[in-house]
Motif scaffolding. Structure first.
Motif, PDB file in Angstrom:
ATOM      1  N   GLY A 291       0.828  -1.198   0.169  1.00 14.97           N
ATOM      2  CA  GLY A 291      -0.025   0.101  -0.080  1.00 14.97           C
ATOM      3  C   GLY A 291       0.801   1.217  -0.164  1.00 14.97           C
ATOM      4  O   GLY A 291       2.165   1.235   0.463  1.00 14.97           O
ATOM      5  N   CYS A 292       0.110   2.218  -0.257  1.00 16.88           N
ATOM      6  CA  CYS A 292       1.001   3.680  -0.237  1.00 16.88           C
ATOM      7  C   CYS A 292       0.635   4.348   1.053  1.00 16.88           C
ATOM      8  O   CYS A 292      -0.603   4.715   1.262  1.00 16.88           O
ATOM      9  CB  CYS A 292       0.589   4.483  -1.451  1.00 16.88           C
ATOM     10  SG  CYS A 292       1.085   3.929  -3.148  1.00 16.88           S
ATOM     11  N   VAL A 331      -0.309   6.138  -9.827  1.00 20.37           N
ATOM     12  CA  VAL A 331       0.877   5.410  -9.276  1.00 20.37           C
ATOM     13  C   VAL A 331      -0.043   4.044  -9.088  1.00 20.37           C
ATOM     14  O   VAL A 331       0.220   2.852  -9.356  1.00 20.37           O
ATOM     15  CB  VAL A 331       1.283   5.826  -7.812  1.00 20.37           C
ATOM     16  CG1 VAL A 331       1.746   4.822  -6.858  1.00 20.37           C
ATOM     17  CG2 VAL A 331       2.415   7.007  -8.044  1.00 20.37           C
ATOM     18  N   ALA A 332      -1.268   4.054  -8.658  1.00 24.51           N
ATOM     19  CA  ALA A 332      -2.214   3.021  -8.353  1.00 24.51           C
ATOM     20  C   ALA A 332      -2.383   2.352  -9.632  1.00 24.51           C
ATOM     21  O   ALA A 332      -2.268   1.034  -9.640  1.00 24.51           O
ATOM     22  CB  ALA A 332      -3.567   3.470  -7.922  1.00 24.51           C
ATOM     23  N   LEU A 361      -9.296   2.809 -13.350  1.00 27.41           N
ATOM     24  CA  LEU A 361      -8.447   3.775 -13.005  1.00 27.41           C
ATOM     25  C   LEU A 361      -7.986   4.459 -14.462  1.00 27.41           C
ATOM     26  O   LEU A 361      -7.593   5.743 -14.230  1.00 27.41           O
ATOM     27  CB  LEU A 361      -7.004   3.015 -12.323  1.00 27.41           C
ATOM     28  CG  LEU A 361      -7.305   2.500 -10.985  1.00 27.41           C
ATOM     29  CD1 LEU A 361      -6.089   1.578 -10.495  1.00 27.41           C
ATOM     30  CD2 LEU A 361      -7.222   3.683 -10.055  1.00 27.41           C
ATOM     31  N   HIS A 362      -7.829   3.803 -15.216  1.00 30.54           N
ATOM     32  CA  HIS A 362      -7.595   4.178 -16.774  1.00 30.54           C
ATOM     33  C   HIS A 362      -8.647   5.467 -17.027  1.00 30.54           C
ATOM     34  O   HIS A 362      -8.340   6.268 -17.409  1.00 30.54           O
ATOM     35  CB  HIS A 362      -7.392   3.277 -17.540  1.00 30.54           C
ATOM     36  CG  HIS A 362      -6.952   3.634 -19.142  1.00 30.54           C
ATOM     37  ND1 HIS A 362      -7.841   4.106 -20.002  1.00 30.54           N
ATOM     38  CD2 HIS A 362      -5.590   3.821 -19.604  1.00 30.54           C
ATOM     39  CE1 HIS A 362      -7.235   4.780 -21.167  1.00 30.54           C
ATOM     40  NE2 HIS A 362      -5.936   4.190 -20.849  1.00 30.54           N
ATOM     41  N   LYS A 363      -9.768   5.049 -16.800  1.00 27.55           N
ATOM     42  CA  LYS A 363     -10.914   6.005 -17.147  1.00 27.55           C
ATOM     43  C   LYS A 363     -10.558   7.168 -16.339  1.00 27.55           C
ATOM     44  O   LYS A 363     -10.766   8.459 -16.711  1.00 27.55           O
ATOM     45  CB  LYS A 363     -12.306   5.457 -16.614  1.00 27.55           C
ATOM     46  CG  LYS A 363     -13.152   4.854 -17.618  1.00 27.55           C
ATOM     47  CD  LYS A 363     -14.481   4.216 -17.181  1.00 27.55           C
ATOM     48  CE  LYS A 363     -15.422   5.301 -16.553  1.00 27.55           C
ATOM     49  NZ  LYS A 363     -16.586   4.513 -16.036  1.00 27.55           N
ATOM     50  N   THR A 395      -3.546  -9.362  -2.543  1.00 35.09           N
ATOM     51  CA  THR A 395      -3.096  -8.209  -2.314  1.00 35.09           C
ATOM     52  C   THR A 395      -3.009  -7.161  -3.320  1.00 35.09           C
ATOM     53  O   THR A 395      -2.943  -5.942  -3.141  1.00 35.09           O
ATOM     54  CB  THR A 395      -1.597  -8.378  -1.743  1.00 35.09           C
ATOM     55  OG1 THR A 395      -0.737  -9.346  -2.725  1.00 35.09           O
ATOM     56  CG2 THR A 395      -1.502  -9.308  -0.558  1.00 35.09           C
ATOM     57  N   ALA A 396      -3.249  -7.529  -4.626  1.00 37.69           N
ATOM     58  CA  ALA A 396      -3.126  -6.822  -5.647  1.00 37.69           C
ATOM     59  C   ALA A 396      -3.981  -5.267  -5.659  1.00 37.69           C
ATOM     60  O   ALA A 396      -3.395  -4.359  -6.040  1.00 37.69           O
ATOM     61  CB  ALA A 396      -3.410  -7.524  -7.027  1.00 37.69           C
ATOM     62  N   PRO A 397      -5.158  -5.608  -4.979  1.00 42.08           N
ATOM     63  CA  PRO A 397      -5.683  -4.188  -4.902  1.00 42.08           C
ATOM     64  C   PRO A 397      -5.202  -3.220  -3.750  1.00 42.08           C
ATOM     65  O   PRO A 397      -5.717  -2.094  -3.771  1.00 42.08           O
ATOM     66  CB  PRO A 397      -7.071  -4.595  -4.603  1.00 42.08           C
ATOM     67  CG  PRO A 397      -7.088  -6.122  -4.937  1.00 42.08           C
ATOM     68  CD  PRO A 397      -6.072  -6.535  -4.576  1.00 42.08           C
ATOM     69  N   ASN A 398      -4.129  -3.667  -2.923  1.00 41.04           N
ATOM     70  CA  ASN A 398      -3.780  -2.438  -1.902  1.00 41.04           C
ATOM     71  C   ASN A 398      -3.499  -1.454  -2.405  1.00 41.04           C
ATOM     72  O   ASN A 398      -3.828  -0.440  -1.752  1.00 41.04           O
ATOM     73  CB  ASN A 398      -2.568  -3.499  -1.383  1.00 41.04           C
ATOM     74  CG  ASN A 398      -3.150  -4.472  -0.327  1.00 41.04           C
ATOM     75  OD1 ASN A 398      -4.029  -4.465   0.161  1.00 41.04           O
ATOM     76  ND2 ASN A 398      -2.016  -5.313   0.063  1.00 41.04           N
ATOM     77  N   PRO A 399      -2.748  -1.218  -3.443  1.00 41.86           N
ATOM     78  CA  PRO A 399      -2.278   0.016  -3.885  1.00 41.86           C
ATOM     79  C   PRO A 399      -3.614   0.993  -4.280  1.00 41.86           C
ATOM     80  O   PRO A 399      -3.466   2.231  -3.855  1.00 41.86           O
ATOM     81  CB  PRO A 399      -1.518  -0.023  -5.070  1.00 41.86           C
ATOM     82  CG  PRO A 399      -1.094  -1.358  -5.269  1.00 41.86           C
ATOM     83  CD  PRO A 399      -2.037  -2.144  -4.500  1.00 41.86           C
ATOM     84  N   VAL A 400      -4.733   0.588  -4.684  1.00 44.74           N
ATOM     85  CA  VAL A 400      -5.825   1.238  -5.077  1.00 44.74           C
ATOM     86  C   VAL A 400      -6.660   1.489  -3.742  1.00 44.74           C
ATOM     87  O   VAL A 400      -7.009   2.539  -3.567  1.00 44.74           O
ATOM     88  CB  VAL A 400      -6.939   0.388  -5.744  1.00 44.74           C
ATOM     89  CG1 VAL A 400      -8.216   1.010  -6.156  1.00 44.74           C
ATOM     90  CG2 VAL A 400      -6.414   0.040  -6.967  1.00 44.74           C
ATOM     91  N   LEU A 401      -6.751   0.532  -2.925  1.00 45.10           N
ATOM     92  CA  LEU A 401      -7.510   0.903  -1.705  1.00 45.10           C
ATOM     93  C   LEU A 401      -6.684   1.954  -0.796  1.00 45.10           C
ATOM     94  O   LEU A 401      -7.091   2.929  -0.205  1.00 45.10           O
ATOM     95  CB  LEU A 401      -7.540  -0.620  -0.770  1.00 45.10           C
ATOM     96  CG  LEU A 401      -8.840  -1.222  -1.277  1.00 45.10           C
ATOM     97  CD1 LEU A 401      -8.768  -2.566  -0.235  1.00 45.10           C
ATOM     98  CD2 LEU A 401     -10.208  -0.647  -1.055  1.00 45.10           C
ATOM     99  N   SER A 402      -5.480   1.677  -0.572  1.00 42.06           N
ATOM    100  CA  SER A 402      -4.592   2.671   0.137  1.00 42.06           C
ATOM    101  C   SER A 402      -4.517   4.126  -0.427  1.00 42.06           C
ATOM    102  O   SER A 402      -4.373   4.838   0.393  1.00 42.06           O
ATOM    103  CB  SER A 402      -3.053   2.137   0.457  1.00 42.06           C
ATOM    104  OG  SER A 402      -2.426   1.953  -0.696  1.00 42.06           O
ATOM    105  N   THR A 403      -4.386   4.052  -1.726  1.00 42.27           N
ATOM    106  CA  THR A 403      -4.559   5.538  -2.413  1.00 42.27           C
ATOM    107  C   THR A 403      -5.838   6.193  -2.267  1.00 42.27           C
ATOM    108  O   THR A 403      -5.995   7.306  -2.070  1.00 42.27           O
ATOM    109  CB  THR A 403      -4.273   5.602  -3.851  1.00 42.27           C
ATOM    110  OG1 THR A 403      -5.053   4.427  -4.641  1.00 42.27           O
ATOM    111  CG2 THR A 403      -2.598   5.430  -4.058  1.00 42.27           C
ATOM    112  N   ILE A 404      -6.948   5.338  -2.190  1.00 42.08           N
ATOM    113  CA  ILE A 404      -8.463   5.815  -2.038  1.00 42.08           C
ATOM    114  C   ILE A 404      -8.207   6.335  -0.655  1.00 42.08           C
ATOM    115  O   ILE A 404      -8.862   7.493  -0.103  1.00 42.08           O
ATOM    116  CB  ILE A 404      -9.307   4.923  -2.361  1.00 42.08           C
ATOM    117  CG1 ILE A 404      -9.374   4.622  -3.897  1.00 42.08           C
ATOM    118  CG2 ILE A 404     -10.929   5.368  -1.867  1.00 42.08           C
ATOM    119  CD1 ILE A 404     -10.534   3.458  -4.312  1.00 42.08           C
TER     120      ILE A 404
END
Lengths: 486, 352
Positions: A291-292, A331-332, A361-363, A395-404
């Motif tokens: 996560g970030c 980054v996510a 995220l691309h959208k 764990t792959a969604p961690n960057p998304v959840l932590s940045t949100i």
């Protein structure tokens, strides 16, 4: 840079000649194997258990307990596997150990083999590490010649051989069940646990899989005692951890610090602070699926539990620092691009879910997102984490959840204002002429590949937003600061 | 032992998985990759449920029941996950049901119906057609494939032909034939096991396209007319036209466990072919044939065989049996030749 470092796993790296076994032996090398062989198998396991050593590959499972599980079942064959499939972008902890101190891993594998009752070990190593492979080959040959590997080691009656298996660079093969599948010649895909490798692993036999760094700690623990190791670190995370410090810090590279060191100490004291003394924005721990973390987490001690509690994880030790110029949504998206690419495709949530996350995220980074997309991202992330088959998807969604969670405003800005604060998302940028600075030289007009700039010579120029492809050529060409990016 | 599912107690046997117990008692849990014949794959993750005392969601296809286990298949968390997984599969493919041969027999459709999914919500771009019609009897539509792996497992483990496997990675994963050949150019023998086990419309019989829908046909149990193995088959008959539309292997048959060969599965055209003989034919003096009754035909054969026996001796007669009949029928035939005719001249065509 070594001010607060403590080197256990990297103790010999850079100090000994890795291609010379005598150098290793002169530094307590193979002493731990000799003393282990003179005691009982159970004593070795007890020492590792007591030391509190936990898996350094990311999972953080108690190493001694893992050995005990593999030691228990009765079987005609057992195997020790060293996971050297280091795949996190920018991480090279294991490579440093294998290139700088290959014997420490060989010695630890033999100790493990003795403890669990295995006579064969495999090192699953990425084929992209040719130097590490070369040095391991030399080290194995030298150890065999010295009677420290092979038949009847040190006249103890214990025999142990080590062979190499090459990985083709799939990230998922760092997951132990996928690694075993790959070793067996199948597709590198994980399988459901249980059964765990300790009961049914390589070729269906009890197998103990540990990461390179975990093994590198073992001889030091045996030599200096479990109490010495357990005195380092925090209550639940003992010893040290090697990190690959990268990104926007002044001093990048491998660092080994005691568990419990704070992120702030690591980034500011050891890393020397942010490059160009800019504002710290985030640090991503745990590799692509970590996560970030943000400013409020800077005083978090680095240990397994604290990092998970903060919404990230230890992982194998990647640590990427980001400054104010980084867009956290981008980054996510970057990390999702990686995990999406590296998903083996076996289970649906990871295969299709991460792609869906990436697409949303691309959208958003292209100015087409809606506020409902944030909820969608969250819902998807939670389900992917709870339903995926292996650690990659979980764990792959961690960057998304932590940045949100930590950078919610960045998302809102991209969606509502259609702007990217860090000016990283090209589709959201707007190039315009600063009229007071423009002298009408025409350099921008000539540089524009889309014929989006109009204006007579020595007159103010104008950028047609409809035609502009946001390539930035005009901005680079203008010598008068007359092109602004909004 | 007793297991509680959604608040109600059910009898279960040791070693059964949650999904098996639920199925046995008629409870539906969406599941796409599990099939009794190929076992647990743990791939689709659509069968996730909540189990009291176990952390997070569990795949019901792989978790073995314990006495007193308390399972919830329809908790908010389980349903949300089931729904999203099915939504992802619907979104990532192109599952146009309208003209799909699998309509009415599609397990993805069943799951979507159960979960109340009107239409996929995560579609980001249209898919180009991606199929393979090179095989004579089997149509492949990669856009409908959900990579459940049943066909791969069936090809490798059940019929052990080892033609099918997965190729590529991640979202690009797809089934491949041999090392990526077209199905028709591969070593596939078209046994059709993959078609029968496919839960969706990714692998379908070419001949079924445009014929009566699955629910319109009458399923008739029969034995394969080809060889002596005696595979049990389920013949799908369109009663309006009195025509065979599809032939499946009978999954419950101890003889073939659902498997069939290319002839048994696809070679049924002879049944209503105009060239097929439907009554005995007797050759006229001019060489042409006329229809005759069984009595007349058998009398003629018996007379002629007797004539030969009397005039030329029994060893001038030979019997040629067929591989299309059963062992019992072949036995009876040789017995007839040896005891009634009195000759050992018996042979067999040894091919179908």
């Amino acid at each position: 840079m070594k001010a607060q470092q403590l080197k256990i796993a990297l103790r010999n790296c850079g100090f000994i000649d890795p291609e010379e076994i005598q150098d290793y032996i002169a530094n307590e090398g193979y002493l731990a194997l000799a003393s282990s062989l003179s005691g009982s198998r159970q004593a070795v396991i007890e020492t590792i258990k007591k030391s509190g050593l936990r898996g350094r590959g990311g999972g953080g499972f108690a190493t001694g307990l893992k050995w005990e599980f593999a030691a228990k079942p009765e079987a005609d064959r057992k195997f020790v596997v060293c996971n050297a499939d280091e795949g996190d972008p920018g991480a090279f902890m294991d490579r440093a150990v294998l290139e700088g101190d290959p014997h420490s891993v060989l010695e630890a594998m033999a100790i493990c083999g003795y403890a669990i009752g295995a006579d064969e070990g495999y090192i699953y190593i990425r084929a992209e590490y040719p130097l590490a492979i070369k040095r391991l080959r030399i080290a194995i040959a030298q150890a065999e010649e010295a009677g420290l590997l092979g038949e009847n080691i040190l006249n103890s009656g214990f025999s142990f051989k080590i062979k190499l298996k090459y990985g083709a660079g799939a990230f998922v093969c760092g997951e132990e069940t996928a690694l075993i599948k790959s070793m067996e010649g199948h597709r590198g895909e994980p399988v459901s646990k249980p059964p765990f490798p300790a009961t049914k692993g390589y070729r269906g036999k009890p197998t103990n899989v540990n990461n390179v760094e975990t093994f590198a700690n073992v001889p030091a623990i045996i030599n200096r005692g479990a109490d010495w190791f357990a005195a380092i670190g925090t209550e639940k995370s003992k010893g040290t951890k090697v990190f690959a410090l990268a990104g926007k810090v002044k001093k990048v590279g491998l660092v080994e610090v005691p568990m419990g060191t704070t992120l702030r100490q690591l980034i500011y004291e050891i890393g020397g602070g942010i490059l160009g003394d800019k504002q710290f924005q985030a640090v991503q721990t745990g590799g692509p699926s970590g996560g970030c973390l943000t400013v409020k987490h800077l005083d978090t001690p680095i240990d397994y539990e604290s990092l998970i509690a903060a919404g990230s994880m230890m992982g194998s030790g990647g640590m990427i620092v980001m400054d104010e110029d980084d867009c956290m949504v981008a980054v996510a998206q970057f990390y999702l691009d990686f995990t999406m690419e590296e998903s083996c495709g076996k289970c649906v949530p990871c295969r299709e879910g991460n792609k869906a996350l990436y697409n949303i995220l691309h959208k958003i980074t292209h100015g087409e997102g809606t506020m409902a997309d944030i909820d969608r991202l969250k819902e998807l992330a939670v389900v992917i984490k709870s339903t995926s088959l292996c650690g990659l998807g979980q764990t792959a969604p961690n960057p998304v959840l932590s940045t949100i969670n930590n950078f919610y405003d960045d998302y809102v800005q991209h969606i509502v204002d259609k702007k990217c604060r860090a000016k990283r998302c090209r589709a959201l940028l707007e190039y315009r002429v600063v009229e007071e600075n423009c002298i009408g030289c025409g350099a921008c007009k000539r540089a524009c590949p889309a014929d989006a700039i109009t204006g007579e010579l020595k007159q103010k120029h104008f950028i047609d937003q409809e035609k502009c492809i946001k390539c930035g050529a005009c901005h680079q060409k203008c010598k008068f600061n007359a092109i602004a990016i909004d | 032992m007793l297991v509680t599912i959604n608040g109600k107690q059910y009898e279960a046997e040791a070693g059964q998985t949650i999904l098996q117990v639920a199925k046995k008692h008629g409870l539906y849990i969406p599941s796409l990759c599990y099939h009794q014949k190929v076992g647990v794959a743990g791939k689709c993750r659509a069968c996730v449920v909540e189990v009291e005392g176990m952390r997070g969601l569990q795949t019901s296809c792989s978790v073995v029941v314990r006495d007193g286990m308390n399972v919830s298949t329809r908790s908010e968390k389980a349903l949300q996950a089931q729904k999203l997984v099915v939504d992802l599969l619907l979104s990532s493919g192109k599952h146009d049901c309208l003209s799909c041969a699998q309509n009415g027999k599609c397990e993805l459709q069943d799951a979507a119906y159960y979960l109340g999914i009107e239409r996929p919500t995560l579609v980001f771009s249209d898919l180009e057609p991606h199929g393979d019609e090179s095989s004579e009897f089997i149509k492949v539509d990669h856009n409908k494939c959900i990579s459940c792996g049943r066909c791969v497992a069936a090809c490798q483990k059940t019929v052990t032909n080892d033609v099918l496997d997965f190729g590529y990675r991640g979202a690009n994963t797809e089934i491949v034939f041999d090392d990526g050949k077209l199905m028709g150019k591969s070593t596939c023998v078209q046994c059709g096991e993959c078609v029968q086990i496919c839960p969706v419309g990714a692998l379908t019989e070419k001949k079924v396209a445009g014929q009566a829908r699955y629910w319109e046909t009458e399923k008739v149990k029969s034995v394969c007319p080809y060889c002596g193995v005696g595979c049990t088959m389920e013949i799908h008959v369109d009663r309006k036209l009195n025509k065979i539309v599809r032939v499946n292997g009978d999954e419950n048959s101890p003889v073939n466990e659902g498997m069939l060969c290319v002839k048994g599965r696809f070679g049924y055209d002879f049944v209503d072919h105009s060239d097929r003989l439907t009554s005995p034919m007797i050759r006229n003096d001019d060489g042409s044939f006329r229809k005759a009754s069984w009595d007349e035909a058998l009398d003629l054969v018996a007379t002629k065989l007797n004539d030969i026996k009397v005039k030329h001796g029994t060893d001038k007669i030979m019997g040629l049996a067929s591989a299309k009949v059963t062992n019992e029928e072949n036995y009876t035939f040789q017995k007839f030749m040896r005891t009634v005719i009195g000759t050992n001249n018996i042979d067999h065509c040894a091919r179908l």
